[in-house]
Design a protein around this motif. Structure first.
Motif, PDB file in Angstrom:
ATOM      1  N   SER A 132       0.836  -1.192   0.000  1.00 45.20           N
ATOM      2  CA  SER A 132       0.000   0.000   0.000  1.00 45.20           C
ATOM      3  C   SER A 132       0.879   1.253   0.000  1.00 45.20           C
ATOM      4  O   SER A 132       1.929   1.282   0.648  1.00 45.20           O
ATOM      5  CB  SER A 132      -0.918   0.019   1.222  1.00 45.20           C
ATOM      6  N   LYS A 133       0.419   2.269  -0.727  1.00 47.44           N
ATOM      7  CA  LYS A 133       1.175   3.508  -0.846  1.00 47.44           C
ATOM      8  C   LYS A 133       0.211   4.621  -1.249  1.00 47.44           C
ATOM      9  O   LYS A 133      -0.894   4.358  -1.720  1.00 47.44           O
ATOM     10  CB  LYS A 133       2.278   3.349  -1.899  1.00 47.44           C
ATOM     11  N   GLU A 134       0.635   5.881  -1.072  1.00 44.60           N
ATOM     12  CA  GLU A 134      -0.214   6.996  -1.437  1.00 44.60           C
ATOM     13  C   GLU A 134      -0.541   6.968  -2.928  1.00 44.60           C
ATOM     14  O   GLU A 134       0.323   6.785  -3.772  1.00 44.60           O
ATOM     15  CB  GLU A 134       0.485   8.316  -1.087  1.00 44.60           C
ATOM     16  N   ILE A 135      -1.841   7.139  -3.235  1.00 41.50           N
ATOM     17  CA  ILE A 135      -2.286   7.129  -4.629  1.00 41.50           C
ATOM     18  C   ILE A 135      -1.981   8.481  -5.257  1.00 41.50           C
ATOM     19  O   ILE A 135      -2.431   9.520  -4.754  1.00 41.50           O
ATOM     20  CB  ILE A 135      -3.801   6.841  -4.713  1.00 41.50           C
ATOM     21  N   PRO A 136      -1.216   8.529  -6.352  1.00 40.72           N
ATOM     22  CA  PRO A 136      -0.882   9.818  -6.978  1.00 40.72           C
ATOM     23  C   PRO A 136      -2.141  10.607  -7.357  1.00 40.72           C
ATOM     24  O   PRO A 136      -3.070  10.060  -7.956  1.00 40.72           O
ATOM     25  CB  PRO A 136      -0.097   9.406  -8.227  1.00 40.72           C
ATOM     26  N   GLY A 137      -2.155  11.884  -6.991  1.00 41.77           N
ATOM     27  CA  GLY A 137      -3.268  12.749  -7.349  1.00 41.77           C
ATOM     28  C   GLY A 137      -4.444  12.705  -6.408  1.00 41.77           C
ATOM     29  O   GLY A 137      -5.343  13.547  -6.485  1.00 41.77           O
ATOM     30  N   ILE A 138      -4.476  11.715  -5.517  1.00 44.13           N
ATOM     31  CA  ILE A 138      -5.592  11.582  -4.579  1.00 44.13           C
ATOM     32  C   ILE A 138      -5.140  11.849  -3.151  1.00 44.13           C
ATOM     33  O   ILE A 138      -5.851  12.454  -2.355  1.00 44.13           O
ATOM     34  CB  ILE A 138      -6.241  10.186  -4.689  1.00 44.13           C
ATOM     35  N   GLY A 139      -3.937  11.381  -2.834  1.00 40.46           N
ATOM     36  CA  GLY A 139      -3.391  11.636  -1.507  1.00 40.46           C
ATOM     37  C   GLY A 139      -3.778  10.619  -0.472  1.00 40.46           C
ATOM     38  O   GLY A 139      -3.301  10.672   0.667  1.00 40.46           O
ATOM     39  N   GLU A 140      -4.641   9.657  -0.823  1.00 37.98           N
ATOM     40  CA  GLU A 140      -5.036   8.599   0.105  1.00 37.98           C
ATOM     41  C   GLU A 140      -4.116   7.390  -0.066  1.00 37.98           C
ATOM     42  O   GLU A 140      -3.579   7.139  -1.151  1.00 37.98           O
ATOM     43  CB  GLU A 140      -6.489   8.183  -0.144  1.00 37.98           C
ATOM     44  N   ILE A 141      -3.954   6.625   1.012  1.00 33.31           N
ATOM     45  CA  ILE A 141      -3.193   5.386   0.947  1.00 33.31           C
ATOM     46  C   ILE A 141      -4.054   4.324   0.278  1.00 33.31           C
ATOM     47  O   ILE A 141      -5.203   4.103   0.666  1.00 33.31           O
ATOM     48  CB  ILE A 141      -2.761   4.922   2.350  1.00 33.31           C
ATOM     49  N   GLY A 142      -3.514   3.683  -0.742  1.00 34.34           N
ATOM     50  CA  GLY A 142      -4.273   2.666  -1.457  1.00 34.34           C
ATOM     51  C   GLY A 142      -3.394   1.528  -1.918  1.00 34.34           C
ATOM     52  O   GLY A 142      -2.169   1.560  -1.802  1.00 34.34           O
ATOM     53  N   TYR A 143      -4.043   0.501  -2.470  1.00 35.06           N
ATOM     54  CA  TYR A 143      -3.352  -0.697  -2.935  1.00 35.06           C
ATOM     55  C   TYR A 143      -2.576  -0.386  -4.211  1.00 35.06           C
ATOM     56  O   TYR A 143      -3.143   0.084  -5.203  1.00 35.06           O
ATOM     57  CB  TYR A 143      -4.377  -1.798  -3.179  1.00 35.06           C
ATOM     58  N   ILE A 144      -1.285  -0.642  -4.193  1.00 37.41           N
ATOM     59  CA  ILE A 144      -0.413  -0.348  -5.325  1.00 37.41           C
ATOM     60  C   ILE A 144      -0.859  -1.099  -6.573  1.00 37.41           C
ATOM     61  O   ILE A 144      -0.820  -0.569  -7.685  1.00 37.41           O
ATOM     62  CB  ILE A 144       1.049  -0.698  -4.974  1.00 37.41           C
ATOM     63  N   GLY A 145      -1.287  -2.339  -6.395  1.00 37.00           N
ATOM     64  CA  GLY A 145      -1.700  -3.146  -7.541  1.00 37.00           C
ATOM     65  C   GLY A 145      -2.842  -2.522  -8.314  1.00 37.00           C
ATOM     66  O   GLY A 145      -2.863  -2.552  -9.550  1.00 37.00           O
ATOM     67  N   LEU A 146      -3.819  -1.923  -7.602  1.00 37.13           N
ATOM     68  CA  LEU A 146      -4.956  -1.311  -8.278  1.00 37.13           C
ATOM     69  C   LEU A 146      -4.541  -0.031  -8.998  1.00 37.13           C
ATOM     70  O   LEU A 146      -5.007   0.247 -10.108  1.00 37.13           O
ATOM     71  CB  LEU A 146      -6.073  -1.018  -7.273  1.00 37.13           C
ATOM     72  N   THR A 147      -3.644   0.743  -8.387  1.00 40.76           N
ATOM     73  CA  THR A 147      -3.126   1.943  -9.051  1.00 40.76           C
ATOM     74  C   THR A 147      -2.378   1.570 -10.333  1.00 40.76           C
ATOM     75  O   THR A 147      -2.561   2.192 -11.388  1.00 40.76           O
ATOM     76  CB  THR A 147      -2.180   2.718  -8.115  1.00 40.76           C
ATOM     77  N   ALA A 148      -1.543   0.537 -10.242  1.00 39.66           N
ATOM     78  CA  ALA A 148      -0.804   0.077 -11.422  1.00 39.66           C
ATOM     79  C   ALA A 148      -1.762  -0.431 -12.494  1.00 39.66           C
ATOM     80  O   ALA A 148      -1.547  -0.209 -13.697  1.00 39.66           O
ATOM     81  CB  ALA A 148       0.174  -1.030 -11.017  1.00 39.66           C
ATOM     82  N   PHE A 149      -2.835  -1.091 -12.072  1.00 38.36           N
ATOM     83  CA  PHE A 149      -3.831  -1.595 -13.015  1.00 38.36           C
ATOM     84  C   PHE A 149      -4.524  -0.456 -13.757  1.00 38.36           C
ATOM     85  O   PHE A 149      -4.760  -0.535 -14.966  1.00 38.36           O
ATOM     86  CB  PHE A 149      -4.857  -2.442 -12.262  1.00 38.36           C
ATOM     87  N   VAL A 150      -4.850   0.629 -13.052  1.00 41.19           N
ATOM     88  CA  VAL A 150      -5.480   1.785 -13.687  1.00 41.19           C
ATOM     89  C   VAL A 150      -4.535   2.394 -14.723  1.00 41.19           C
ATOM     90  O   VAL A 150      -4.945   2.721 -15.846  1.00 41.19           O
ATOM     91  CB  VAL A 150      -5.897   2.829 -12.634  1.00 41.19           C
ATOM     92  N   LEU A 151      -3.259   2.546 -14.364  1.00 37.62           N
ATOM     93  CA  LEU A 151      -2.268   3.057 -15.323  1.00 37.62           C
ATOM     94  C   LEU A 151      -2.171   2.139 -16.540  1.00 37.62           C
ATOM     95  O   LEU A 151      -2.104   2.603 -17.695  1.00 37.62           O
ATOM     96  CB  LEU A 151      -0.903   3.194 -14.653  1.00 37.62           C
ATOM     97  N   ASN A 152      -2.152   0.841 -16.285  1.00 35.60           N
ATOM     98  CA  ASN A 152      -2.105  -0.171 -17.338  1.00 35.60           C
ATOM     99  C   ASN A 152      -3.288   0.012 -18.294  1.00 35.60           C
ATOM    100  O   ASN A 152      -3.118   0.065 -19.526  1.00 35.60           O
ATOM    101  CB  ASN A 152      -2.146  -1.554 -16.662  1.00 35.60           C
ATOM    102  N   ALA A 153      -4.485   0.144 -17.729  1.00 36.83           N
ATOM    103  CA  ALA A 153      -5.696   0.263 -18.544  1.00 36.83           C
ATOM    104  C   ALA A 153      -5.687   1.554 -19.371  1.00 36.83           C
ATOM    105  O   ALA A 153      -6.064   1.555 -20.553  1.00 36.83           O
ATOM    106  CB  ALA A 153      -6.933   0.205 -17.656  1.00 36.83           C
TER     107      ALA A 153
END
Length: 551
Positions: free
Chosen positions: A472-493
């Motif tokens: 888990s790490k801070e989500i870029p642009g949101i500032g909340e701590i979130g799951y890295i895998g989901l953030t990477a998935f959004v970038l992927n998509a």
């Protein structure tokens, strides 16, 4: 904690271990086919399993020893944050109901053994297929290692193997024996071994949970006392962080992390090769549909299982390694003979998924690396032989990982594996519903997700690790701590969609799709369906089944 070897518990454990060992070797004759020298027979059990066998196999595959040890251990360490596993296993079944039957149908039609087989056939890209295969193997290795960690935790609590000053070989000898037995019957029987053993494993797990959820609270004064003691414990300060140890409910700052971890884990679960291997072993798409409706029974069990973490706190269990909390709870609370039953349930709960995972990883190597790039003219018998040998090498690698590295490293690398495997979602699930995505765009999106996810996870520190300390790490642009895998998935998509527009606009070669729309909806009984073992062919060559009349 009891001193010395718990002889009664060990005796019961050995009895069940020997029983499943015999079953593992006998499984080679269960539903034996005339032609066993094919990957369909060894790696997929002949694609012949019905509803109940598939249910036990999938349950034994998805609900691993790591699940039974780590989920309540997370509750024991941090409180309700560890409950994320319960909602994610609820979310996952409506998701897989939409795409797994389609994957089964097209795989049955074209003889696909792995997800990479499907990706290669759908997008006409060996490069994208290789990326999916390598990701699957990388994500599976630490997962297998964690199953061996589960066995080792049980052996430690039973006092087997000696103390810290014991010679390393003597200390790890029981684990080496368990590994050797697992390797032998997997090599001999293939997927049929874990399918048969899964009946015993799940029966023991349900028995232990049913007894534990009634017997232990009675001994501890009821759930009111359990939650009160857990609440008091979580309110104490954690010396490592200077913050409260945990909470009975996620605090507001942690809710984004909780939600994104649950959602990302749900999306990733059936991307793992072992999940797909168990799915493709069933005999019809209706078996898959029925299983998605009855598998949530395991989620009910998991919710009850998670409560054991609170019980361990209330029972005063003190362990330096949180993974030992639940085995130690069982030894403290149960009579020795039933503690042995509980330990056997965890131990066998490690053997079943470890076997399926090693088979799945071996199938990926054989079909999508060995056959596609090293020996395109490999016969079915050669494929099976290579897959058997690679399954042994995969387990050896996992064993070396466990014996030479800190267990915390194994756990965190498994979390990294979840981040990686989620990046195959656009190619696999997207490909099941549309051919619009461009193969090069999918490959670029996968690369971006893999790079970002790995680098982001590398930068996460924990009290025990400077790097790869969590997921888990801070989500870029949101500032909340979130799951890295989901953030990477959004970038992927995002990368995949944008590049697909660009590549389609410039008319970049899209590759040959060897499937047809009818392939995704046909069942085993449909007259147009047949199982084929696709021969190796150049990437640009159309399949005989690519014609509009196929299916």
């Amino acid at each position: 904690m009891k001193d010395g070897v718990n002889g009664v518990a060990l005796g019961v454990f050995i009895f069940f271990f020997l029983a499943v060992t015999v079953m593992g070797f006998m499984a080679a004759r269960w539903r034996k086919a005339e032609n066993e020298a094919t990957l369909d027979e060894w790696g997929l059990g002949g694609r012949s399993f019905g509803t109940w066998v598939t249910w036990f196999l999938l349950g034994g595959d998805l609900y691993t020893a790591y699940t039974f040890v780590a989920v309540p251990a997370a509750i024991y360490a941090a409180g309700a944050a560890g409950f994320f596993a319960v909602p994610y296993t609820i979310l996952v079944y409506p998701l897989i109901f939409t795409f797994l039957p389609r994957l089964w149908s097209v795989s049955h039609k074209h003889g696909y053994v792995t997800t990479s087989d499907f990706v290669r056939g759908r997008f006409g890209s060996k490069g994208l297929s290789l990326a999916v295969a390598v990701t699957g193997i990388l994500a599976t290795m630490p997962y297998i290692a964690l199953q061996l960690v589960g066995i080792q935790a049980v052996l430690d609590v039973m006092g087997v193997g000696g103390g810290e000053n014991t010679n390393w070989f003597v200390k790890d000898l029981p684990l080496l024996i368990a590994f050797a037995v697992l390797a032998a019957y997997t090599y001999s029987s293939g997927l049929r071994a874990p399918a048969l053993i899964a009946f015993v494993k799940d029966g023991l797990i349900y028995l232990v949970i049913a007894v534990a959820i009634i017997y232990i609270p009675i001994k501890l004064g009821g759930f009111d006392d359990i939650f009160a003691k857990a609440g008091d414990a979580f309110s104490q300060t954690n010396p490592a962080t200077g913050k409260p140890r945990g909470a009975l409910a996620p605090a507001e700052p942690g809710q984004w992390g909780y939600a994104t971890l649950a959602l990302g884990s749900a999306l990733a679960l059936f991307m793992y090769p072992h999940s797909i291997t168990a799915t493709l072993s069933s005999r019809s798409r209706e078996v898959i549909r029925r299983n998605t409706t009855i598998l949530p029974l395991y989620s009910l069990m998991l919710g009850l299982l998670a409560l054991l973490g609170f019980m361990a706190i209330a029972a005063g269990v003190k362990v330096e390694n949180g993974q030992l909390a639940i085995p130690q709870l069982f030894e403290n609370m149960f009579p020795d003979w039933f503690a042995g039953v509980a330990f056997a349930a965890i131990g066998i709960g490690a053997l079943v998924p470890a076997a399926i995972m090693s088979i799945a990883a071996a199938n990926l190597f054989t079909r999508n690396i060995y056959k596609d790039f090293l020996k395109p003219d490999a016969t079915p018998a050669q494929e099976t032989k290579v897959s058997k040998l690679v399954s042994l090498l995969v387990k050896v690698g996992a064993l070396v990982f466990v014996l030479t590295m800190d267990k915390t490293v194994a756990i965190n690398f498994q979390l990294l594996g979840g981040i990686w495997i989620l990046q195959t979602f656009p190619a696999l699930v997207g490909g099941l519903f549309t051919r619009w995505f461009h193969r090069w765009a999918l490959l670029a999106g996968w690369a971006v997700g893999m790079v970002y996810g790995t680098l982001a996870a590398y930068g996460v520190a924990s009290p025990t690790q400077a790097h790869f300390g969590g997921s888990s790490k801070e989500i870029p642009g949101i500032g909340e701590i979130g799951y890295i895998g989901l953030t990477a998935f959004v970038l992927n998509a995002v990368v995949t969609v944008v590049l697909t527009f660009v590549l389609n606009a410039v008319k970049a070669p899209a590759g040959v799709d060897e499937t047809s729309p009818a392939d995704y909806t046909a069942d085993a009984g449909d007259p147009g369906v047949r199982v084929e073992l696709p021969s190796a062919r150049p990437e640009s060559s159309p399949s005989p089944d690519a014609s509009p009349s196929a299916g």
